[in-house]
Write an enzyme that holds these catalytic residues in place. Structure first.
Site, short mmCIF file in Angstrom:
data_model
loop_
_atom_site.label_atom_id
_atom_site.label_comp_id
_atom_site.label_asym_id
_atom_site.label_seq_id
_atom_site.Cartn_x
_atom_site.Cartn_y
_atom_site.Cartn_z
N GLN A 55 -1.96 3.47 -4.07
CA GLN A 55 -3.25 3.32 -3.55
C GLN A 55 -4.07 4.36 -4.31
OE1 GLN A 55 -1.62 3.42 0.87
NE2 GLN A 55 -3.53 2.32 0.93
N HIS A 75 -1.70 -9.00 -10.17
CA HIS A 75 -1.80 -9.75 -11.27
C HIS A 75 -1.57 -11.13 -11.30
CE1 HIS A 75 -1.31 -5.50 -13.01
NE2 HIS A 75 -2.45 -5.68 -12.81
N ASP A 88 -5.01 -1.14 -10.41
CA ASP A 88 -4.66 -0.68 -11.84
C ASP A 88 -5.28 0.81 -12.20
OD1 ASP A 88 -3.47 -3.10 -11.95
OD2 ASP A 88 -4.79 -4.02 -13.51
N ARG A 113 0.71 15.12 1.96
CA ARG A 113 1.58 14.01 1.86
C ARG A 113 1.40 13.22 0.90
NH1 ARG A 113 2.23 8.84 5.46
NH2 ARG A 113 4.22 8.16 4.59
N HIS A 158 6.92 4.07 -0.51
CA HIS A 158 5.57 3.80 0.17
C HIS A 158 5.20 2.21 -0.45
CE1 HIS A 158 1.94 5.33 2.55
NE2 HIS A 158 1.55 4.17 2.35
N ASN A 202 8.24 4.79 4.32
CA ASN A 202 6.98 4.76 5.13
C ASN A 202 6.57 3.27 5.71
OD1 ASN A 202 3.85 5.56 5.68
ND2 ASN A 202 3.56 3.54 4.69
N GLU A 203 6.53 3.49 6.91
CA GLU A 203 6.36 2.18 7.92
C GLU A 203 7.09 1.12 7.70
OE1 GLU A 203 2.13 1.05 8.23
OE2 GLU A 203 1.50 2.91 9.22
N ASN A 345 3.17 7.34 12.05
CA ASN A 345 1.90 6.88 11.71
C ASN A 345 1.16 6.40 12.93
OD1 ASN A 345 2.24 7.67 9.09
ND2 ASN A 345 1.92 5.65 8.29
N TYR A 347 -2.66 5.09 14.77
CA TYR A 347 -4.07 4.68 14.56
C TYR A 347 -4.81 4.20 15.78
CZ TYR A 347 -3.49 5.26 9.43
OH TYR A 347 -3.40 5.55 8.09
N GLU A 415 0.08 10.06 9.52
CA GLU A 415 -1.25 9.41 9.36
C GLU A 415 -1.78 9.26 10.69
OE1 GLU A 415 -1.15 5.71 7.23
OE2 GLU A 415 0.56 6.34 5.73
C1 NOJ Z 1 -0.96 2.83 6.93
C2 NOJ Z 1 -0.31 2.74 5.54
O1 NOJ Z 1 0.83 3.55 5.45
C3 NOJ Z 1 -1.29 3.15 4.36
O2 NOJ Z 1 -0.68 2.61 3.19
C4 NOJ Z 1 -2.65 2.39 4.85
O3 NOJ Z 1 -3.46 2.66 3.92
C5 NOJ Z 1 -3.00 3.05 6.29
N1 NOJ Z 1 -1.77 2.65 7.09
C6 NOJ Z 1 -4.51 2.34 6.73
O4 NOJ Z 1 -4.40 1.07 6.73
#
Ligand code: NOJ
Length: 523
Positions: A55, A75, A88, A113, A158, A202-203, A345, A347, A415
């Site tokens: 990212q 791509h 990229d 992190r 990730h 991750n997730e 994580n 949200y 997160e």
């Molecule tokens: C979880 C993900 O781990 C992360 O890569 C993502 O950008 C965020 N949530 C927000 O969506």
């Protein structure tokens, strides 16, 4: 109003006994100030921010890096990214890491992190060929952080699997557990002298469910009802292998900790009916229990109701055996307890119903196995990402549930964040509202005895939000993508977070004036 002019005595936090009340009132009398109860975060609570390699890094094919599944996806299938962009270049952190660390210093972060790009250090995914330039990049980043006393928290995976491993089946291949352990060894050997917090994955749900069924993450494979479960079991086993490797061969000398990060949004029953309560439970089991139960539950193994449901559906659908079998006894024993902490994580809150909001699900599929409806409550304020809305006390609900279910594990929130649109103001009051509510919820969580040790904001800076491209922005720092230098500028939320980290309490009266951040700013 400046911080110095706020007339508040911060003398009350935690349970208030008679002695502290009297002392507090005396302090107020001496200072002639008004009393406001301030609940504080502990001094050793780790405040940080998070990112991931694909990212932010860019440099997708520089200095010997191998191709990964996101490189391949953007791509070869560019229209799947909503704004037709790629990672990229992204925020070009490969070339801007010193500025990133400078931002961490401006904020006063205790921890950062970030993730390691597997293909940057092992271009083919296999451990026979190590890319020295890739190792040097992470060494430079880690050394720069350590120089300023910022604790590195490193995620090994990730979502950016080396493409060569995907060509061999990726997480669907049982050999994945070996490839992953080999990779983990390279990471521990090269960085474990300075990194003391490792996160294996991750997730998992976003890797397995969204990658092999929901068509929302690379490798975007339609293997409905089968791939997701194979992936889940291989991922959990790979995690356990890496954990045991660390525990036996590295922890004795390196002394760090190894955990896993799971997306634990709060799935709440729509009503108190037995059907809705079971619907919410099945949703939790399929979205995160399938990964967490084998590691953190007292019994070990996969969640019972989910196993029964998939067995029943598989039989109805004419499969000769269930599409999801439990781990065998040896595997269960190997996996159970294989984590030093639970990375969460978090949200938002999602409502779950046994009867309402159902869609037509493919047969077979995990969604059909679970067969419930889910939705985001209309009244909850919406962000620039459709799945992310602001829900009251959401962190508290999720984390107290984990405390009860898994015997109060050590937790880091790895997160938490809010999405705004790209062209919106640097005065990001909606993000600040979201964060303040989240921090209040964390204080409630601490009061409830949850073993919460730290909190990472998502994200340090704007980045490539997967299939949503650069449309939503989640950074404390805005990135100027028109500028080849990818200049970063602080948003107002960055100053509010800086204030929290320094003072360890949420100050509702603090209104930052201008957005210029310097490392020496004292609040
Ligand atoms: C979880 C993900 O781990 C992360 O890569 C993502 O950008 C965020 N949530 C927000 O969506």
């Amino acid at each position: 109003m400046t911080y110095a002019s706020i007339k508040t005595v911060n003398c009350l936090h935690g349970p208030v006994d008679m002695k502290s009340l009297v002392l507090c009132l005396l302090a107020v009398a001496c200072h002639g100030s008004t009393v406001k109860q301030q609940r504080r975060f502990p001094d050793d609570f780790l405040f940080g921010a998070a990112t991931s390699a694909y990212q932010i890094e860019g440099a997708w094919n520089e200095d010997g890096k191998g191709e990964n599944i996101w490189d391949r996806l953007v791509h070869t299938n560019p229209t799947v990214i909503q704004d037709l962009t790629t990672g990229d270049v992204a925020a070009d952190s490969y070339h801007n890491y010193k500025r990133d660390v400078e931002m961490m210093r401006e904020l006063g972060l205790n921890a950062y992190r970030f993730s390691i790009s597997w293909a940057r250090i092992l271009p083919t995914g296999m451990a026979n060929e190590i890319n020295p330039a890739g190792v040097a990049y992470y060494n430079n980043l880690i050394n720069e952080m350590v120089k300023y006393n910022i604790t590195p928290m490193v995620t090994l995976y990730h979502w950016d699997l080396p493409q060569k491993l995907q060509d061999l089946g990726g997480l669907i291949n049982p050999l994945f557990t070996e490839w992953y352990e080999d990779y983990a060894r390279v990471v521990f050997e090269n960085f474990g002298d300075r990194v003391k917090l490792f996160i294996t994955f991750n997730e998992p749900s976003q890797i397995c469910f969204e990658g092999f069924e929901y068509m929302n993450k690379a490798p975007l494979l339609n293997t409905f009802g089968v791939g997701v479960y194979l992936c889940a079991k291989h991922l959990v086993l790979a995690h356990a292998r890496a954990y045991h490797l660390y525990n036996t061969e590295f922890k004795p000398t390196q002394g760090g900790q190894c955990g896993i990060t799971i997306s634990v949004n709060w799935f709440e029953a729509d009503t108190d009916s037995a059907e809705d309560l079971m619907a919410a439970e099945l949703m939790r089991q399929s979205q995160w229990g399938i990964y967490a139960d084998p590691i953190f539950s007292a019994e070990g193994g996969l969640p019972r109701e989910l196993l029964d449901r998939v067995a029943e559906k598989s039989a109805q659908q004419g499969f000769p055996r269930t599409r999801l079998s439990d781990f065998n006894e040896e595997e269960k024993a190997f996996i159970k307890g294989a984590a030093d902490f639970f990375g969460v994580n978090h949200y938002t809150t999602v409502k779950v119903s046994a009867t309402e909001h159902k869609q037509v699900y493919s047969v077979p599929s995990m969604l059909d196995d679970v067969n419930v409806g889910f939705y985001w409550p209309e009244e909850n304020p919406k962000s620039a990402s459709p799945w992310l809305s602001m829900a009251p006390n959401s962190i508290y609900h999720a984390l107290t549930h984990l405390k009860e279910k898994y015997n109060n594990p050590k937790i880091y929130i790895t997160e938490n964040g809010w999405a705004t649109y790209r062209n919106s103001s640097l005065i990001d009051n909606d993000r600040i509202t979201y964060y303040r509510a989240a921090w209040e919820s964390m204080l409630n969580t601490l009061d409830a005895g949850v073993n919460l040790k730290g909190y990472m904001v998502w994200s340090l800076l704007d980045n490539m939000e997967w299939l949503e491209g650069y449309i939503p922005c989640l950074g404390l720092y805005q990135v100027d993508y028109q500028d080849p230098a990818r200049t970063r500028v602080a948003r107002k939320s960055a100053l509010v977070y800086k204030h929290l980290i320094k003072n360890r309490y949420i100050d509702y009266e603090y209104e930052p004036g201008n957005l210029t951040m310097t490392i020496d700013d004292g609040f």
